[in-house]
Design a protein around this motif. Sequence first.
Motif, mmCIF file in Angstrom:
data_model
loop_
_atom_site.group_PDB
_atom_site.id
_atom_site.type_symbol
_atom_site.label_atom_id
_atom_site.label_comp_id
_atom_site.label_asym_id
_atom_site.label_seq_id
_atom_site.Cartn_x
_atom_site.Cartn_y
_atom_site.Cartn_z
ATOM 1 N N PRO A 1 5.866 -9.762 -12.074
ATOM 2 C CA PRO A 1 6.218 -7.976 -11.342
ATOM 3 C C PRO A 1 6.812 -8.651 -9.761
ATOM 4 C CG PRO A 1 4.000 -7.694 -11.967
ATOM 5 C CD PRO A 1 4.846 -9.203 -12.473
ATOM 6 N N SER A 2 6.258 -9.984 -9.668
ATOM 7 C CA SER A 2 6.506 -9.529 -7.657
ATOM 8 C C SER A 2 7.176 -11.034 -7.917
ATOM 9 C CB SER A 2 4.944 -10.830 -7.637
ATOM 10 O OG SER A 2 3.963 -9.412 -7.318
ATOM 11 N N ILE A 3 8.486 -10.236 -7.510
ATOM 12 C CA ILE A 3 10.185 -11.627 -7.691
ATOM 13 C C ILE A 3 10.325 -10.861 -5.852
ATOM 14 C CG2 ILE A 3 10.322 -11.042 -10.183
ATOM 15 C CD1 ILE A 3 12.239 -8.927 -9.266
ATOM 16 N N ARG B 1 0.511 -1.553 0.174
ATOM 17 C CA ARG B 1 -0.077 -0.077 0.274
ATOM 18 C C ARG B 1 0.849 1.335 0.053
ATOM 19 N NH1 ARG B 1 -4.913 0.555 0.878
ATOM 20 N NH2 ARG B 1 -5.536 -1.782 1.739
ATOM 21 N N ASP B 2 2.219 1.366 0.605
ATOM 22 C CA ASP B 2 2.680 2.631 0.579
ATOM 23 C C ASP B 2 4.267 1.940 -0.314
ATOM 24 O OD1 ASP B 2 4.082 4.677 2.013
ATOM 25 O OD2 ASP B 2 5.510 3.457 2.661
ATOM 26 N N VAL B 3 4.869 1.386 -0.809
ATOM 27 C CA VAL B 3 5.570 0.876 -1.173
ATOM 28 C C VAL B 3 5.286 -0.095 -2.885
ATOM 29 C CG1 VAL B 3 8.093 0.108 -1.835
ATOM 30 C CG2 VAL B 3 7.465 0.995 0.553
ATOM 31 N N PRO B 4 5.091 0.552 -3.702
ATOM 32 C CA PRO B 4 4.905 -0.198 -5.228
ATOM 33 C C PRO B 4 5.756 -0.849 -5.275
ATOM 34 C CG PRO B 4 5.170 2.323 -5.359
ATOM 35 C CD PRO B 4 5.306 2.177 -3.988
ATOM 36 N N ALA C 1 11.348 -5.830 -1.310
ATOM 37 C CA ALA C 1 11.069 -6.444 -1.190
ATOM 38 C C ALA C 1 9.750 -7.994 -0.982
ATOM 39 C CB ALA C 1 12.331 -7.631 -0.477
ATOM 40 N N VAL C 2 9.290 -8.413 -2.004
ATOM 41 C CA VAL C 2 8.278 -8.715 -2.375
ATOM 42 C C VAL C 2 7.814 -10.197 -1.384
ATOM 43 C CG1 VAL C 2 5.714 -9.449 -3.801
ATOM 44 C CG2 VAL C 2 7.545 -7.599 -4.854
ATOM 45 N N ARG C 3 7.301 -10.500 -0.492
ATOM 46 C CA ARG C 3 5.980 -10.953 0.407
ATOM 47 C C ARG C 3 5.436 -12.021 -0.631
ATOM 48 N NH1 ARG C 3 6.695 -7.179 4.444
ATOM 49 N NH2 ARG C 3 4.861 -7.572 4.844
ATOM 50 N N GLY C 4 4.942 -13.235 0.129
ATOM 51 C CA GLY C 4 3.294 -13.680 -0.662
ATOM 52 C C GLY C 4 3.971 -15.208 -1.358
ATOM 53 N N ARG C 5 3.220 -15.351 -2.317
ATOM 54 C CA ARG C 5 3.042 -16.865 -2.816
ATOM 55 C C ARG C 5 2.602 -15.756 -4.486
ATOM 56 N NH1 ARG C 5 -1.758 -19.317 -0.313
ATOM 57 N NH2 ARG C 5 -2.480 -17.501 -0.181
#
Length: 363
Positions: A307-309, A98-101, A327-331
């Motif tokens: 883009p989610s890496i 929400r803050d860091v795209p 650094a993107v979290r999640g699956r």
Amino acid sequence: MSSSFDGNLRISIFGQSHSGGIGVVIDGLPAGERIDMEALQAFLARRAPGGNAWSTPRKEADAPEFLSGLVNDTTCGAPLCAVIRNTNTRSGDYENLRDVPRPGHADYTAHVKYGGFQDVSGGGHFSGRLTAPLCVAGGICKQLLEKRGIFVGAHILRVGGASEAGFSVTGLTPEALQRAAAKPFPVLDDGAAAQMQDEIRAAKEALDSVGGVIECAAVGLPAGLGDPMFDGMENRIARIVFAIPAVKGVEFGAGFEAGRMRGSEDNDPFYMDGGAVRTRTNHAGGILGGITNGMPLIFRAAVKPTPSIAREQNSVSLSRGEDAILAVRGRHDPCIVPRAVPCMEAALAIAITDALLERNKVI
């Protein structure tokens, strides 16, 4: 949000990646069409997450619940509404976005357009998850087309630097067209599949992602579908294909390669095949002047890397107005290309069904 296709078929897609559910409303389907639910579910399973090493580990059944439009699995003329429940969400993984795209994602543009009120969880309405209801619509259209002798299929043409040969552009058969769909990794050449999977594996190990190209085609089309100018077949198809997240380019037939040819090379010579007009080559991709010419309709779509890496990337903090590291979290999928193959088929099937409805009013 502009999430509707308004043609002879009217299709509206709703929901977010982590909302209670996602779904589609389809208006304009002819009545009396029996839908094979088992075949539809098998088509959706090709796109569903969590089924293999090259997709996100998020697992969803993607089993549509039909609220209207069907009676005994047969279209009744009323608008068809289908809902797919979201059952495996982890919204907390996305709160920092929400803050860091994410670079390369719609996080920033969505923030600007919707004033920060957009749903960031799983990408919200911008997520590839929304291709599941698109595939419900496209899977139904595929069944309608097959009853009329028109077949749609696709395969992975390239992942990163690994590629395979494309479809036969003039002698394509329904069997050859659908061969890749029967495979867990939808390619024509199993040797190429191993190389492509190596590309995906290497990207994943590097905390990165990789893109590719999908080739999609239809056979059995009559000549005469489509229009010149704004409602040409290329226009109809591209409009739906670009609704698939991560698609960055579409070309038909010889595509950009035609820019290197002379007219004598690019022109497809006509000849008579019994009572039918055919062409010796198919640089046009089955479309002339926006109208089908009876040859296989062929296009290719470029799909960018996810883009989610997990690798650290430069971004910004929207609240602080300063540079930030993300650094993107999640699956996430290390490569979205394999799961996008049925989405391309869905887009093409919808566009062809829409054109048939225009010509025949009831297909």
